[in-house]
Structures are given as C-alpha cells and as structure tokens.
Design a protein around this motif. Structure first.
Motif, PDB file in Angstrom:
ATOM      1  N   MET A   1       0.810  -1.222   0.000  1.00 20.89           N
ATOM      2  CA  MET A   1       0.000   0.000   0.000  1.00 20.89           C
ATOM      3  C   MET A   1       0.842   1.270   0.000  1.00 20.89           C
ATOM      4  O   MET A   1       0.310   2.377   0.017  1.00 20.89           O
ATOM      5  CB  MET A   1      -0.925   0.001   1.211  1.00 20.89           C
ATOM      6  CG  MET A   1      -1.997  -1.083   1.166  1.00 20.89           C
ATOM      7  SD  MET A   1      -3.104  -0.965  -0.259  1.00 20.89           S
ATOM      8  CE  MET A   1      -3.936   0.591   0.076  1.00 20.89           C
TER       9      MET A   1
ATOM     10  N   MET B   1      -2.918   4.158  -4.300  1.00 26.68           N
ATOM     11  CA  MET B   1      -4.363   4.330  -4.312  1.00 26.68           C
ATOM     12  C   MET B   1      -4.977   3.056  -4.890  1.00 26.68           C
ATOM     13  O   MET B   1      -4.629   2.633  -6.000  1.00 26.68           O
ATOM     14  CB  MET B   1      -4.769   5.552  -5.137  1.00 26.68           C
ATOM     15  CG  MET B   1      -4.237   6.864  -4.580  1.00 26.68           C
ATOM     16  SD  MET B   1      -4.882   8.316  -5.458  1.00 26.68           S
ATOM     17  CE  MET B   1      -6.607   8.317  -4.896  1.00 26.68           C
TER      18      MET B   1
ATOM     19  N   ARG C   1      -4.798  -2.530  -7.035  1.00 27.15           N
ATOM     20  CA  ARG C   1      -3.907  -1.387  -6.804  1.00 27.15           C
ATOM     21  C   ARG C   1      -3.839  -0.626  -8.116  1.00 27.15           C
ATOM     22  O   ARG C   1      -3.443  -1.191  -9.145  1.00 27.15           O
ATOM     23  CB  ARG C   1      -2.532  -1.869  -6.348  1.00 27.15           C
ATOM     24  CG  ARG C   1      -2.557  -2.520  -4.971  1.00 27.15           C
ATOM     25  CD  ARG C   1      -1.178  -2.833  -4.468  1.00 27.15           C
ATOM     26  NE  ARG C   1      -0.485  -3.754  -5.348  1.00 27.15           N
ATOM     27  CZ  ARG C   1       0.835  -3.897  -5.398  1.00 27.15           C
ATOM     28  NH1 ARG C   1       1.615  -3.155  -4.632  1.00 27.15           N
ATOM     29  NH2 ARG C   1       1.392  -4.773  -6.210  1.00 27.15           N
TER      30      ARG C   1
ATOM     31  N   CYS D   1      -6.732   5.040   0.158  1.00 25.14           N
ATOM     32  CA  CYS D   1      -5.308   4.860   0.445  1.00 25.14           C
ATOM     33  C   CYS D   1      -5.097   4.945   1.946  1.00 25.14           C
ATOM     34  O   CYS D   1      -5.953   5.434   2.679  1.00 25.14           O
ATOM     35  CB  CYS D   1      -4.442   5.904  -0.281  1.00 25.14           C
ATOM     36  SG  CYS D   1      -4.748   7.617   0.255  1.00 25.14           S
TER      37      CYS D   1
END
Length: 425
Positions: A227, A332, A378, A410
């Motif tokens: 992430m 994001m 993603r 996010c």
C-alpha cells in the motif's frame, strides 16, 4: 537500442519512466502495459505466456533487449527461451528464479550457504502442518510455497488463525502455490527491503526501502501487494547493509553459481532486522511494487546501462548513483481491495497531480477515449521526492488530494516509522 518491457503494473510504469530517460533508448515497446505506460511506450497486445509469440515479435521488430517486470514469466522460463533464440533478456533463468518461485527452494539455499533466516518446516499434508503449528504455538508464519501474487503469506497471531491459514492453502485458496506449505518461526524486528543487481558473479548494491503490506492505517487489515513504500530505509545503516551483503547476498550468489544456475537480474531481499542482526525473510527475483517506484525516483544513473551490465556480466565495472532526497509512494487502491472490487470507475485530475517532484505511476488502469479508468486492485502509485521522508509524504498526499476518484482509497500513514525517527532525531 530497442526494448520490450513485459508487464502492466506500477513497477513496469516506473521502469518505463526511468528507461525513457536513457540516451541509449531509441524505441520502447510494452506488453501489455497500461494507460500510463502508453504515454511513453508503444503498447502491444502480446500474450506474455506465449513465449514463441514474444520471440517472433522481437525478431520482427529488431528488439535488442527484453526487460521482464513480473515474477510469473521469470519462473516460467521466459529468459531461457529468449536467450536460446539469441535475444538478450534482463532477469534470472527459470532455475534461478526458484528463489521466488519456491519458498522451500530458498530455505534450502539458506541451509546450504549458512544464511541467517527464520527456523522453518516444510509440509505437503494438512495433518502434519497443523500438528507442527500446535506444537510450536503462535505467533507463527504460514506461507504457500509457490507464487501467490503477494497474498500467500499469513502472519498468524493465534493458533486458530494459523490453522485456518494452513487449511486454506491445502484446500486450494492459492491454487498450485499452496500444494506445499512452509511454516516459519515469527521473527521480532523491523522489516526492510534491499535490492542488488547480479550478473551471476558480481553483486552491485542498489538501494533500500520499506513498504507497508497491510491494507489499513496502523498496519491493520489484510495483507496486500503493498500500500506504499519509501526509500531509503533508515533501519538499513551502512553497517547493516555491509552485513547483509556479506552474510546473505554474496553467499546466495556464490551458491547458485556453484550449482550451475547463476543468478542474473535483480535480487530483492525481504529482511527482518532483529536483535541478532539481519535475517532473510524471503527473496523476490524482480523489482518490488511499490518499492520500484521509489527506487526509480531516486536513481540518478542510467537504468538501461545498469540492466545491460547485469545481462552482459560486467557489473564489476558499474556504479549506481542515487539522489540524496527521500522518495515516498502512496498506493491508491480500488474500494474493497484486496478483496472483491469494482472495475471501470473513472479517475480524473492525474495531470494536475503529477508535477514538480511528483510522479503518478499507473498500475491497474486503462484508457477509454479521453478517460482513464480503474482496471485493477492497486491502481495508482503517487510518488514524491523530498529532503526528508516527512516532506516527501506531504507532497505525495497533497497530490493524492488533487486526484478525483470516487472509488479509490489509500492509507494515510505511509512512512510513519521513518518519520518517527526523524522526529526523535
């Protein structure tokens, strides 16, 4: 030189972005690419699993070098087939790519070379694996042996969670990847990522990074493909890097060379920095994603020259230079990721977001006329440079706010460990 880049994620967009700056590049093709890569490369609809079609394309287009981004084509032997056809390719052979393709293979290399790693057991039936878990206790780490798109690892904090993970592997949650399970001791410490290039004999240290695997703030929620990330990783001091090179990287390269399967390409060591020093968690045989994004933002050297030095066996003559600034990526993702998520939602504001010291790397995107649509879990890697990790983070999140994507989410705490260190310092 004419290049063909294999892949479609944020890693490949970052590689394309860096390769496009090389004065030695005359043409860049990408298969299959994404909407961001399409702005700097010519996309081709090649099936990357069809090695014959890739070879035919390279001959027809006079491609000088193939750069392979993802792990699956490496494990499937694409480099072997290209080289047999007389085409240069960046990446390890099928045999050497087993460092990523099989957790058990890597553990065997560690045993042979005396590389510090977590204690482990290998199991091919559920009863023996569950018995081992119960005997060892939690916390404990359960890993599907094969490739599972970054999702085949469970850090189980309870026995129930560990047993569920073992059962899920053997019941086919990760397909063939879970036919064998590696169960490891839980290591206490701080994780870090370290990258080197190898030409089969020599190793050239690149840079360090840290990523965030959990989906939500505070390292909560399920594991994901990543992430966010930042580079450099403060925990990787010069002394730690020296120890990693001498005790982990160099023994690995020597062992594979002695076996007759030399490793060429990029070696990505996932490390735990423990009270007893660095230990190897796992190897990847390609650039990380999103770690590649922060590395490419900081790289000052010509990426094409470095990749060629790896392919041609002359890394002992190469150097890699890096910007002093820190880089940080905020991923994001589509709502629901890493579970089920919707595709096809529109993303606006990308041009305004990517300016000054910010680059927006596309991962799961596609173009529909003038619109950019989400096409994966993603979807974007918003990456910024800054004098400190804190400054890079401020710039990255400021860019995130300019992106209009109703379905995206996010984490808000990327880089928190490094920023804590900066604050304490």
């Amino acid at each position: 030189m004419k290049l063909l880049l294999i892949g479609s994620g944020g890693r490949e967009h970052a590689l394309a972005w860096a390769l496009a700056k090389s004065p030695g590049l005359t043409k860049l093709y990408a298969a299959p690419g994404n909407a961001g890569i399409a702005e700097i490369a010519e996309l081709t609809s090649l099936n990357v699993e069809d090695h014959g079609a890739i070879i035919d394309f390279c001959h027809a287009m006079d491609v000088d070098l193939v750069v392979i981004g993802p792990e699956a084509p490496l494990v499937a032997g694409l480099v072997d087939d290209l080289e047999e056809a007389g085409i240069k390719a960046f990446g390890p052979s099928r045999a050497a790519a087993q460092l990523e393709g099989s957790k058990a293979f890597t553990k065997g290399v560690c045993d042979e070379a005396g590389i510090p790693t977590a204690g482990y057991g290998r199991f091919s039936d559920v009863e023996a694996a569950v018995a081992h878990v119960r005997e060892t206790g939690a916390p404990i780490v359960v890993k599907a042996d094969g490739l599972a798109a970054g999702k085949g690892v469970v850090v189980a904090m309870t026995l129930e969670e560990a047993e569920q993970a073992v059962t899920a592997c053997f019941e086919g949650s990760f397909g063939a990847a879970g036919a064998e399970v590696v169960i490891e001791e839980f290591l206490e410490g701080e994780e870090a990522s370290f990258f080197v290039l190898s030409d089969g004999t020599n190793a050239l240290a690149l840079a360090t990074a840290q990523d965030h695997k959990r989906a939500h703030d505070g390292d909560q929620g399920p594991n994901t493909g990543g992430m966010g990330a930042y580079s450099p990783a403060p925990v990787m001091t010069d002394a730690v890097i020296s120890e990693v090179m001498s005790r982990i990287i160099e023994p690995t390269i020597k062992t594979l060379a002695a076996r007759g399967t030399p490793f060429k390409g990029v070696l990505f060591a996932g490390l735990m920095i423990t009270g007893d020093g660095p230990k190897l968690i796992e190897y990847n045989t390609r650039f990380g994603d999103p770690e590649c994004q922060v590395l490419m933002m900081r790289l000052e050297s010509d990426l094409l020259d470095l990749l060629l030095a790896s392919v041609e066996g002359r890394l002992d003559q190469a150097t890699a230079d890096w910007r002093e600034e820190a880089a940080l990526t905020v991923v994001m993702a589509a709502g629901g990721y890493p579970g089920s998520y919707e595709k096809g939602t529109e993303i606006r504001g990308l041009t305004a977001a990517g300016k000054d010291d910010v680059a927006v790397f596309h991962a799961g995107t596609k173009r529909d006329g003038d619109r950019i649509l989400a096409n994966g879990g993603r979807v974007l890697g918003v990456t910024a440079l800054g004098a400190t990790v804190r400054e890079a983070r401020e710039r990255a999140y400021a860019a995130v706010k300019t992106i209009d994507w109703r379905d995206g989410f996010c984490r808000s705490d990327i880089g928190w460990r490094a920023i804590e260190r900066e604050t304490e310092g």
